[in-house]
Motif scaffolding. Structure first.
Motif, PDB file in Angstrom:
ATOM      1  N   PHE A   1       1.761  14.560   0.668  1.00 47.81           N
ATOM      2  CA  PHE A   1       1.373  13.214   0.256  1.00 47.81           C
ATOM      3  C   PHE A   1       0.034  12.832   0.877  1.00 47.81           C
ATOM      4  CE2 PHE A   1       5.727  13.068  -0.989  1.00 47.81           C
ATOM      5  CZ  PHE A   1       5.854  12.041  -1.921  1.00 47.81           C
ATOM      6  N   GLN A   2      -0.708  12.007   0.137  1.00 51.04           N
ATOM      7  CA  GLN A   2      -1.946  11.416   0.633  1.00 51.04           C
ATOM      8  C   GLN A   2      -1.881   9.899   0.462  1.00 51.04           C
ATOM      9  OE1 GLN A   2      -4.151  14.361  -2.064  1.00 51.04           O
ATOM     10  NE2 GLN A   2      -5.760  13.531  -0.758  1.00 51.04           N
ATOM     11  N   TYR A   3      -2.446   9.220   1.435  1.00 50.35           N
ATOM     12  CA  TYR A   3      -2.522   7.764   1.352  1.00 50.35           C
ATOM     13  C   TYR A   3      -3.897   7.331   1.821  1.00 50.35           C
ATOM     14  CZ  TYR A   3      -2.013   2.903   2.794  1.00 50.35           C
ATOM     15  OH  TYR A   3      -2.209   1.557   2.987  1.00 50.35           O
ATOM     16  N   ASP A   4      -4.523   6.445   1.061  1.00 53.68           N
ATOM     17  CA  ASP A   4      -5.853   5.930   1.380  1.00 53.68           C
ATOM     18  C   ASP A   4      -5.731   4.440   1.713  1.00 53.68           C
ATOM     19  OD1 ASP A   4      -8.463   5.150   1.558  1.00 53.68           O
ATOM     20  OD2 ASP A   4      -8.969   5.523  -0.542  1.00 53.68           O
ATOM     21  N   PRO A   5      -5.764   4.059   3.005  1.00 56.90           N
ATOM     22  CA  PRO A   5      -5.607   2.646   3.374  1.00 56.90           C
ATOM     23  C   PRO A   5      -6.691   1.746   2.797  1.00 56.90           C
ATOM     24  CG  PRO A   5      -5.415   4.070   5.298  1.00 56.90           C
ATOM     25  CD  PRO A   5      -5.921   4.924   4.177  1.00 56.90           C
ATOM     26  N   SER A   6      -7.887   2.277   2.629  1.00 59.66           N
ATOM     27  CA  SER A   6      -9.005   1.464   2.135  1.00 59.66           C
ATOM     28  C   SER A   6      -9.029   1.371   0.613  1.00 59.66           C
ATOM     29  CB  SER A   6     -10.336   2.045   2.629  1.00 59.66           C
ATOM     30  OG  SER A   6     -10.578   3.309   2.013  1.00 59.66           O
ATOM     31  N   GLY A   7      -8.412   2.347  -0.064  1.00 61.43           N
ATOM     32  CA  GLY A   7      -8.465   2.379  -1.521  1.00 61.43           C
ATOM     33  C   GLY A   7      -9.815   2.818  -2.058  1.00 61.43           C
ATOM     34  N   ASP A   8     -10.671   3.348  -1.187  1.00 56.39           N
ATOM     35  CA  ASP A   8     -12.023   3.741  -1.597  1.00 56.39           C
ATOM     36  C   ASP A   8     -12.101   5.174  -2.099  1.00 56.39           C
ATOM     37  OD1 ASP A   8     -13.045   1.249  -0.859  1.00 56.39           O
ATOM     38  OD2 ASP A   8     -13.449   1.907   1.200  1.00 56.39           O
ATOM     39  N   TYR A   9     -11.138   6.020  -1.716  1.00 54.04           N
ATOM     40  CA  TYR A   9     -11.266   7.449  -1.989  1.00 54.04           C
ATOM     41  C   TYR A   9     -10.162   8.014  -2.867  1.00 54.04           C
ATOM     42  CZ  TYR A   9     -14.199   6.515   2.023  1.00 54.04           C
ATOM     43  OH  TYR A   9     -15.119   5.957   2.866  1.00 54.04           O
ATOM     44  N   LEU A  10      -9.069   7.276  -3.004  1.00 54.55           N
ATOM     45  CA  LEU A  10      -7.997   7.698  -3.898  1.00 54.55           C
ATOM     46  C   LEU A  10      -7.679   6.564  -4.863  1.00 54.55           C
ATOM     47  CD1 LEU A  10      -5.340   9.491  -1.630  1.00 54.55           C
ATOM     48  CD2 LEU A  10      -6.923  10.555  -3.244  1.00 54.55           C
ATOM     49  N   ASN A  11      -7.566   6.898  -6.120  1.00 54.92           N
ATOM     50  CA  ASN A  11      -7.189   5.909  -7.128  1.00 54.92           C
ATOM     51  C   ASN A  11      -6.111   6.525  -8.027  1.00 54.92           C
ATOM     52  OD1 ASN A  11      -7.061   3.663  -8.740  1.00 54.92           O
ATOM     53  ND2 ASN A  11      -8.841   4.223  -9.986  1.00 54.92           N
ATOM     54  N   PRO A  12      -4.869   6.083  -7.908  1.00 57.83           N
ATOM     55  CA  PRO A  12      -4.355   5.051  -6.999  1.00 57.83           C
ATOM     56  C   PRO A  12      -4.341   5.523  -5.546  1.00 57.83           C
ATOM     57  CG  PRO A  12      -2.554   6.103  -8.159  1.00 57.83           C
ATOM     58  CD  PRO A  12      -3.805   6.657  -8.764  1.00 57.83           C
ATOM     59  N   PRO A  13      -4.139   4.597  -4.593  1.00 57.95           N
ATOM     60  CA  PRO A  13      -4.268   4.954  -3.176  1.00 57.95           C
ATOM     61  C   PRO A  13      -3.135   5.805  -2.615  1.00 57.95           C
ATOM     62  CG  PRO A  13      -3.586   2.663  -3.411  1.00 57.95           C
ATOM     63  CD  PRO A  13      -3.919   3.157  -4.791  1.00 57.95           C
ATOM     64  N   LEU A  14      -2.107   6.072  -3.429  1.00 59.34           N
ATOM     65  CA  LEU A  14      -1.003   6.928  -3.007  1.00 59.34           C
ATOM     66  C   LEU A  14      -0.898   8.096  -3.964  1.00 59.34           C
ATOM     67  CD1 LEU A  14       1.493   7.395  -1.157  1.00 59.34           C
ATOM     68  CD2 LEU A  14       2.822   6.058  -2.813  1.00 59.34           C
TER      69      LEU A  14
ATOM     70  N   HIS B   1     -11.542  12.881   3.048  1.00 53.66           N
ATOM     71  CA  HIS B   1     -10.964  12.812   1.703  1.00 53.66           C
ATOM     72  C   HIS B   1     -11.240  14.055   0.865  1.00 53.66           C
ATOM     73  CE1 HIS B   1     -15.045  11.312   0.766  1.00 53.66           C
ATOM     74  NE2 HIS B   1     -14.799  11.664  -0.479  1.00 53.66           N
ATOM     75  N   ARG B   2     -12.395  14.674   1.050  1.00 55.60           N
ATOM     76  CA  ARG B   2     -12.685  15.878   0.262  1.00 55.60           C
ATOM     77  C   ARG B   2     -11.785  17.034   0.689  1.00 55.60           C
ATOM     78  NH1 ARG B   2     -17.843  13.600   0.858  1.00 55.60           N
ATOM     79  NH2 ARG B   2     -18.831  13.070  -1.148  1.00 55.60           N
ATOM     80  N   THR B   3     -11.632  17.207   2.009  1.00 49.52           N
ATOM     81  CA  THR B   3     -10.763  18.273   2.500  1.00 49.52           C
ATOM     82  C   THR B   3      -9.304  18.004   2.127  1.00 49.52           C
ATOM     83  OG1 THR B   3     -12.242  18.683   4.371  1.00 49.52           O
ATOM     84  CG2 THR B   3      -9.985  19.503   4.565  1.00 49.52           C
ATOM     85  N   ASP B   4      -8.893  16.736   2.267  1.00 53.51           N
ATOM     86  CA  ASP B   4      -7.506  16.382   1.936  1.00 53.51           C
ATOM     87  C   ASP B   4      -7.194  16.650   0.464  1.00 53.51           C
ATOM     88  OD1 ASP B   4      -7.199  15.557   4.520  1.00 53.51           O
ATOM     89  OD2 ASP B   4      -7.336  13.415   4.091  1.00 53.51           O
TER      90      ASP B   4
END
Length: 248
Positions: A107-120, A87-90
């Motif tokens: 685009f970035q997507y976080d399936p867990s929702g732990d590292y991007l808010n919002p996850p998209l 997530h840091r590199t992305d």
């Protein structure tokens, strides 16, 4: 390599769903988790996007994608499935690199929702820098960001799944598993329809047989009645011959 099952699943979904969508076109190359070399003679000038799309190149299998061997066509669109280790590199390094390369949308997507808010999260290249694309919240809490490059929307559904949405057809692009399930369901529906049609044919045949049996019974009753009437008339005639009035 994919760090987790969800990361792998969305990598597969992204590649396979987009391949199917762009299948009619021979000038669109789609791949993922493939070494992409963007500067000839520089071994370290490589990156491995989770999903990427290149327009204007031949759609054929490759062992790696070397920009200088592809008429200097760099990816037009990239998706990274963010995870704990990436997530840091992305978020920090890849936007700079992809903007420098000239990737039109990232685009970035976080399936867990732990590292991007919002996850998209989406970015669109404006001159030499990325402009952040803010997700639109749809009815039910879904998130949506349109991709000008793909002509599709990226949506995060209420259950957290990422899906591509085709606003022209009004349908979501299916994953390979979903497509197979749909084919299975279609076969089941066709078989159920065949069974219903066969049951209807059997019911119609049974009704025809019952009607035929009823007709035969009615004819038999009619014949019995006619036989009885003939026998009665014969008896009357016999009585008359003997001088007896049959009506007395």
């Amino acid at each position: 390599m994919a760090e987790s099952d969800p990361a792998r699943d969305y990598l597969i979904y992204g590649v396979e769903a987009l391949k199917h969508y762009f299948n009619p076109r021979s000038d669109v190359y789609i791949s993922g988790n493939l070494w992409l070399s963007y500067e000839q003679g520089v071994p370290d000038a490589v990156v491995c996007p989770d999903v990427f799309v290149v327009f204007g190149v031949e759609n054929r299998p490759r062992r790696s994608y070397r920009v200088w061997e592809e008429n200097n066509r760099i990816p037009d669109w990239i998706l990274e499935v963010t995870s704990r280790s990436t997530h840091r590199t992305d978020e920090r390094d890849k936007p700079l690199l992809y903007a420098q390369m000239g990737v039109r949308e990232y685009f970035q997507y976080d399936p867990s929702g732990d590292y991007l808010n919002p996850p998209l999260r989406g970015r669109r290249l404006v001159e030499t820098e990325y402009e952040i694309l803010t997700p639109e919240e749809l009815e039910g809490g879904m998130l949506s960001i349109p991709s000008q490059v793909l002509g599709l929307e990226l949506r995060v559904l209420t259950d957290g799944r990422l899906r591509f949405f085709d606003s022209v057809s009004g349908e979501y692009l299916r994953s390979p598993e979903e497509s197979e399930q749909e084919r299975i369901q279609e076969r089941i529906r066709a078989e159920q329809e065949r069974i219903r049609a066969e049951q209807e044919r059997i019911r119609a045949e049974q009704e025809r047989i019952r009607a035929e049996q009823e007709r035969i019974r009615a004819e038999r009753e009619q014949l019995r009645a006619e036989d009885a009437e003939r026998e009665l008339e014969q008896l009357r005639n016999l009585l008359r011959e003997r001088g007896i009035n049959p009506d007395d």
